[in-house]
Design a protein around this motif. Sequence first.
Motif, PDB file in Angstrom:
ATOM      1  N   ALA A  36      21.858  18.699  30.290  1.00 18.89           N
ATOM      2  CA  ALA A  36      20.819  17.684  30.498  1.00 18.89           C
ATOM      3  C   ALA A  36      20.403  17.037  29.173  1.00 18.89           C
ATOM      4  CB  ALA A  36      19.605  18.298  31.194  1.00 18.89           C
ATOM      5  N   ASP A  37      20.442  17.787  28.087  1.00 19.14           N
ATOM      6  CA  ASP A  37      20.083  17.231  26.776  1.00 19.14           C
ATOM      7  C   ASP A  37      21.131  16.220  26.313  1.00 19.14           C
ATOM      8  OD1 ASP A  37      17.857  18.997  26.717  1.00 19.14           O
ATOM      9  OD2 ASP A  37      19.159  20.580  25.935  1.00 19.14           O
ATOM     10  N   TYR A  38      22.399  16.535  26.529  1.00 19.15           N
ATOM     11  CA  TYR A  38      23.460  15.595  26.181  1.00 19.15           C
ATOM     12  C   TYR A  38      23.344  14.336  27.033  1.00 19.15           C
ATOM     13  CZ  TYR A  38      26.033  19.016  23.344  1.00 19.15           C
ATOM     14  OH  TYR A  38      26.437  19.892  22.376  1.00 19.15           O
ATOM     15  N   ASP A  39      23.040  14.516  28.328  1.00 21.18           N
ATOM     16  CA  ASP A  39      22.848  13.362  29.212  1.00 21.18           C
ATOM     17  C   ASP A  39      21.683  12.504  28.727  1.00 21.18           C
ATOM     18  OD1 ASP A  39      24.946  14.325  30.791  1.00 21.18           O
ATOM     19  OD2 ASP A  39      23.607  15.214  32.302  1.00 21.18           O
ATOM     20  N   SER A  57      16.256  13.265  32.821  1.00 18.46           N
ATOM     21  CA  SER A  57      16.137  14.204  33.928  1.00 18.46           C
ATOM     22  C   SER A  57      14.844  14.983  33.718  1.00 18.46           C
ATOM     23  CB  SER A  57      17.350  15.142  33.982  1.00 18.46           C
ATOM     24  OG  SER A  57      17.397  15.943  32.818  1.00 18.46           O
ATOM     25  N   SER A  58      14.513  15.821  34.649  1.00 12.66           N
ATOM     26  CA  SER A  58      13.293  16.610  34.537  1.00 12.66           C
ATOM     27  C   SER A  58      13.324  17.438  33.264  1.00 12.66           C
ATOM     28  CB  SER A  58      13.161  17.520  35.756  1.00 12.66           C
ATOM     29  OG  SER A  58      12.030  18.349  35.613  1.00 12.66           O
ATOM     30  N   GLY A  59      12.364  17.231  32.382  1.00 18.75           N
ATOM     31  CA  GLY A  59      12.279  17.980  31.144  1.00 18.75           C
ATOM     32  C   GLY A  59      13.144  17.458  30.015  1.00 18.75           C
ATOM     33  N   ALA A  77      16.404  22.425  10.224  1.00 22.07           N
ATOM     34  CA  ALA A  77      17.152  21.939  11.384  1.00 22.07           C
ATOM     35  C   ALA A  77      16.234  21.849  12.604  1.00 22.07           C
ATOM     36  CB  ALA A  77      18.347  22.840  11.671  1.00 22.07           C
ATOM     37  N   TYR A  78      15.399  22.847  12.796  1.00 23.38           N
ATOM     38  CA  TYR A  78      14.469  22.878  13.928  1.00 23.38           C
ATOM     39  C   TYR A  78      13.484  21.713  13.868  1.00 23.38           C
ATOM     40  CZ  TYR A  78      10.924  24.554  17.175  1.00 23.38           C
ATOM     41  OH  TYR A  78      10.034  24.657  18.216  1.00 23.38           O
ATOM     42  N   ALA A  79      13.139  21.276  12.670  1.00 24.90           N
ATOM     43  CA  ALA A  79      12.166  20.191  12.491  1.00 24.90           C
ATOM     44  C   ALA A  79      12.771  18.810  12.743  1.00 24.90           C
ATOM     45  CB  ALA A  79      11.570  20.256  11.091  1.00 24.90           C
ATOM     46  N   CYS A  80      13.975  18.763  13.271  1.00 25.81           N
ATOM     47  CA  CYS A  80      14.624  17.484  13.574  1.00 25.81           C
ATOM     48  C   CYS A  80      13.747  16.671  14.528  1.00 25.81           C
ATOM     49  CB  CYS A  80      15.983  17.756  14.218  1.00 25.81           C
ATOM     50  SG  CYS A  80      16.909  16.264  14.585  1.00 25.81           S
ATOM     51  N   PRO A  81      13.578  15.378  14.256  1.00 29.40           N
ATOM     52  CA  PRO A  81      12.772  14.559  15.163  1.00 29.40           C
ATOM     53  C   PRO A  81      13.396  14.473  16.554  1.00 29.40           C
ATOM     54  CG  PRO A  81      13.712  13.231  13.364  1.00 29.40           C
ATOM     55  CD  PRO A  81      14.127  14.633  13.141  1.00 29.40           C
ATOM     56  N   LEU A  82      12.540  14.567  17.559  1.00 34.54           N
ATOM     57  CA  LEU A  82      12.966  14.493  18.964  1.00 34.54           C
ATOM     58  C   LEU A  82      12.048  13.532  19.703  1.00 34.54           C
ATOM     59  CD1 LEU A  82      13.241  18.329  19.674  1.00 34.54           C
ATOM     60  CD2 LEU A  82      15.149  16.768  19.257  1.00 34.54           C
ATOM     61  N   PRO A  83      12.534  12.965  20.801  1.00 37.03           N
ATOM     62  CA  PRO A  83      11.630  12.136  21.610  1.00 37.03           C
ATOM     63  C   PRO A  83      10.514  12.992  22.203  1.00 37.03           C
ATOM     64  CG  PRO A  83      13.926  11.868  22.319  1.00 37.03           C
ATOM     65  CD  PRO A  83      13.885  12.995  21.335  1.00 37.03           C
ATOM     66  N   GLU A  84       9.382  12.384  22.437  1.00 38.84           N
ATOM     67  CA  GLU A  84       8.249  13.067  23.071  1.00 38.84           C
ATOM     68  C   GLU A  84       8.703  13.702  24.386  1.00 38.84           C
ATOM     69  OE1 GLU A  84       4.461  14.474  23.451  1.00 38.84           O
ATOM     70  OE2 GLU A  84       5.127  13.228  21.786  1.00 38.84           O
ATOM     71  N   GLY A  85       8.424  14.997  24.534  1.00 40.40           N
ATOM     72  CA  GLY A  85       8.753  15.711  25.766  1.00 40.40           C
ATOM     73  C   GLY A  85      10.141  16.331  25.796  1.00 40.40           C
ATOM     74  N   ALA A  86      10.965  16.078  24.784  1.00 36.50           N
ATOM     75  CA  ALA A  86      12.307  16.675  24.748  1.00 36.50           C
ATOM     76  C   ALA A  86      12.194  18.146  24.346  1.00 36.50           C
ATOM     77  CB  ALA A  86      13.199  15.927  23.766  1.00 36.50           C
ATOM     78  N   PRO A  87      13.027  19.000  24.933  1.00 37.85           N
ATOM     79  CA  PRO A  87      12.969  20.411  24.554  1.00 37.85           C
ATOM     80  C   PRO A  87      13.441  20.626  23.120  1.00 37.85           C
ATOM     81  CG  PRO A  87      14.818  20.007  26.047  1.00 37.85           C
ATOM     82  CD  PRO A  87      14.050  18.722  25.935  1.00 37.85           C
ATOM     83  N   ASN A  88      12.816  21.588  22.453  1.00 39.17           N
ATOM     84  CA  ASN A  88      13.213  21.940  21.093  1.00 39.17           C
ATOM     85  C   ASN A  88      13.531  23.423  21.092  1.00 39.17           C
ATOM     86  OD1 ASN A  88      13.807  21.747  18.422  1.00 39.17           O
ATOM     87  ND2 ASN A  88      11.721  21.400  17.728  1.00 39.17           N
TER      88      ASN A  88
END
Length: 138
Positions: A12-15, A22-24, A111-122
């Motif tokens: 789902a993350d790749y999608d 998708s949800s989450g 690596a964990y501090a990589c920017p992600l879109p709001e609501g994306a799982p980290n």
Amino acid sequence: MKYMLMVLGKQADYDAMAGKASSGSPAWSEADLKAMFDHMSALNDELAASGEWVDGQGLAEPRQARLVTAGPDGAPVISDRPYGEAEEVLAGYWIVDVPDFARAAEIAARAYACPLPEGAPNYPVVVQPVDTTSGTEA
């Protein structure tokens, strides 16, 4: 000492990175992707410049992976069923050569501090020593 730093993900993350939410897993924008790639490129460049870089790669989406076992005759048995649809799988890795676990953990935190879109799982970054023993007891 060498450590493998592993980043995790789901199909789902790749999608989502391809623009399909998708949800989450909200859809990523071009700006989101650029921010992630810029962050990871800077980290890779710093590791190479410091001499700590051994190897690192992002992996193709889980749906391209195959599970391989062996049949009774030892021949490969390949399953093309979806891999990792519900579970986190290895999405990429670094192998670093650093003085100790503390330094490996510092890199993992970057690596964990990589920017992600709001609501994306980290997902957490897994840090594991690379076993350098020969596999034989003296």
